[in-house]
Write an enzyme that holds these catalytic residues in place. Structure first.
Site, short mmCIF file in Angstrom:
data_model
loop_
_atom_site.label_atom_id
_atom_site.label_comp_id
_atom_site.label_asym_id
_atom_site.label_seq_id
_atom_site.Cartn_x
_atom_site.Cartn_y
_atom_site.Cartn_z
N HIS A 167 0.89 -1.42 -0.13
CA HIS A 167 -0.07 0.04 -0.12
C HIS A 167 0.85 1.45 0.03
CE1 HIS A 167 -3.01 2.81 1.59
NE2 HIS A 167 -3.95 1.55 1.79
N GLU A 271 -1.05 1.55 -5.23
CA GLU A 271 -0.83 0.40 -4.48
C GLU A 271 -0.87 -0.73 -5.29
OE1 GLU A 271 -3.92 2.59 -1.61
OE2 GLU A 271 -4.27 0.34 -1.66
O1 TA6 Z 1 -6.44 1.56 -0.08
C1 TA6 Z 1 -7.14 2.53 0.01
C2 TA6 Z 1 -7.82 2.40 1.26
O2 TA6 Z 1 -8.65 1.11 1.55
C3 TA6 Z 1 -8.69 3.55 1.56
O3 TA6 Z 1 -10.30 3.05 1.71
C4 TA6 Z 1 -8.45 3.99 3.04
O4 TA6 Z 1 -8.83 3.42 3.98
C5 TA6 Z 1 -6.73 3.56 3.09
O5 TA6 Z 1 -6.84 2.52 2.40
C6 TA6 Z 1 -6.00 3.72 4.16
O6 TA6 Z 1 -6.67 2.61 5.15
P1 TA6 Z 1 -5.94 2.53 6.45
O7 TA6 Z 1 -6.63 1.58 7.31
O8 TA6 Z 1 -4.45 2.43 6.59
O9 TA6 Z 1 -6.33 3.89 7.26
#
Ligand code: TA6
Length: 300
Positions: A167, A271
């Site tokens: 991510h 990501e």
């Molecule tokens: O990858 C995008 C996502 O799924 C968004 O919806 C947002 O929630 C982000 O990840 C961050 O997630 P986190 O659990 O690290 O706050």
């Protein structure tokens, strides 16, 4: 005239170096220096928090408000998402791999000056919900940053189904000025618009509001053109069928206690993983290998 590798002696100062230290929140981390770059990896979550080429600004974004607390996710860098992506009823978001302290398995100083670190996800109570598996993560630092997530189903009789995702938070000069290419023609799930499916019709994706898109069956290279930092970032990958693009924008940034209200201006997540319809199911003894190479070139 060819010179065999054994005849070429790498001077010690040309080898990469690894320093073990207590990082933020006293969490153990590795500081890596190579002839071309530096990087930081926390054992917590096997979390790469920084990669920086000499004479270039950092490639990765790390929130000034991130927590550095055992069992809590670090905000920024490259969270390792496994064994699920997104919310899961009664469980945390994005799996538990990013919450655990990974074991340092191997350090390699490559004669060319690269440094490679292999980490392993230790057993944990949450893993009892799955067939036996191993998760290994290899981070290689040189002129670029290469990440390899290898999942092996150690069960003799059960299939192992999971999602994985690196991510990555990239540092950008001004998110409204960047252009993201490599997604044209692909379908995507627009989670901001209620998870409706759309098609990417533009040559480049620009950010002018909250963006949270999952592009299934997206295996190609994605590029981030950043005119403010005069660089193009490349995200090249194998073994990853999904791409996710995310920027929280103003309202969501304000709701995130480990993220500065204005920090959305300086970051974008591109990501690489296998999520949603691209989730993986390994047969007994099977392995998956997702390799992601992050690099940058200066824009003339
Ligand atoms: O990858 C995008 C996502 O799924 C968004 O919806 C947002 O929630 C982000 O990840 C961050 O997630 P986190 O659990 O690290 O706050």
């Amino acid at each position: 005239m060819t010179t065999s590798a054994s005849a070429v002696k790498t001077k010690p100062e040309d080898l990469g170096r690894v320093t073990f230290l207590d990082g933020q929140g006293e969490l153990p981390m590795l500081e890596i220096t190579t002839p071309w770059s530096t990087a930081e990896i926390y054992l917590q979550g096997a979390h790469v928090t920084q990669f920086k080429k000499k004479d270039e600004s950092p490639l990765l974004f790390l929130s000034q408000c991130s927590r550095f607390v055992e069992g809590q996710p670090i905000r920024g860098g490259i969270p390792v998402i496994f064994p699920w992506f997104g919310p899961r009823e009664g469980l945390g978001q994005h799996g538990y791999a990013r919450l655990k302290a990974w074991d340092l398995k191997e350090l390699t100083q490559v004669p060319d000056g690269s440094v490679s670190v292999r980490l392993g996800l230790p057993g944990c109570p949450e893993a009892s919900a799955y067939p036996a598996y191993t998760a290994d993560y290899i981070v290689t630092v040189n002129q670029s940053l290469t990440l390899q997530l290898i999942i092996t189903n150690q069960s003799r009789d059960a299939a192992f189904s999971f999602e994985d995702c690196l991510h990555t938070y990239f540092d950008v000069g001004d998110v409204t000025a960047i252009a993201i290419s490599g997604l044209k023609g692909l379908s995507y799930i627009d989670t901001v618009a209620g998870f409706v499916e759309k098609t990417e019709t533009s040559d480049t994706l620009r950010i002018a509001g909250e963006v949270d898109r999952i592009y299934p069956n997206s295996t190609g290279t994605v590029a981030i053109f950043d005119p403010r930092l005069s660089r193009k970032i490349l995200v090249e990958k194998q073994g990853s069928a999904s791409t996710v693009v995310w920027n929280p924008w103003i309202a969501k940034a304000r709701r995130m206690s480990d993220f500065g209200d204005e920090e959305y201006e300086r970051m974008v997540c591109v990501e690489s993983g296998n999520v949603a319809s691209n989730g993986i199911s390994l047969p007994p003894g099977g392995s998956s290998n997702m390799t992601v190479k992050l690099s940058s070139v200066t824009l003339k």
